[in-house]
Design a protein around this motif. Structure first.
Motif: not given
Length: 146
Positions: A28-29, A104, A24-25, A100-101
């Motif tokens: 975002k990156q 995204m 997930i992070e 959540d993943y």
């Protein structure tokens, strides 16, 4: 052995959760290579969990066959029952993190699909078709003509 299998399965699930949070992070990156590299590790963990789950099932069957007249909760000791509760909670957490993943990933996929549609429109006129552009159509960055 049952306790060891349960502890191992719980550890596998916790590792899957941590990997998914890292994914997930990484989304975002925009570090997509990390996600692809971690997929191999996640696949191996899932297989290990499935093996442990199968071993847990076998152990439960053996225990139940020894005392078929008793309820399973009467046969298992409290530590095993607690570990099953822990595993249920961790599975719920994994389900939430995976949801959540997935949201995204879907959002990123939709973004790139819409971007590609704007760059290279799918609705380009076929060969020998009228190539008029209506005033309401959006301008495209790239038009393809053969």
């Amino acid at each position: 052995m049952l306790i060891q299998y349960l502890q191992g399965a719980i550890q596998d699930l916790q590792t899957l959760i941590s990997y998914t949070k890292l994914d997930i992070e990484a989304i975002k990156q925009a570090e997509h290579n990390e996600i692809f590299e971690r997929n191999i590790q996640k696949d191996m963990l899932i297989k290990e969990f499935e093996t442990k789950k199968s071993l847990i099932d076998q152990e439960i069957r053996v225990i139940k066959e020894k005392q078929p007249h008793k309820d399973i909760q009467e046969i298992l000791d409290q530590e095993v029952i607690d570990l099953f509760g822990d595993m249920r909670n961790i599975l719920s957490e994994l389900k939430q993190v995976n949801s959540d993943y997935a949201r995204m990933v879907f959002a990123v996929s939709e973004f790139f699909t819409s971007l590609m549609d704007r760059l290279i429109p799918k609705d380009t006129p076929a060969y020998n078709e009228n190539k008029k552009v209506s005033s309401t159509s959006q301008a495209n960055f790239l038009q393809v003509e053969a």
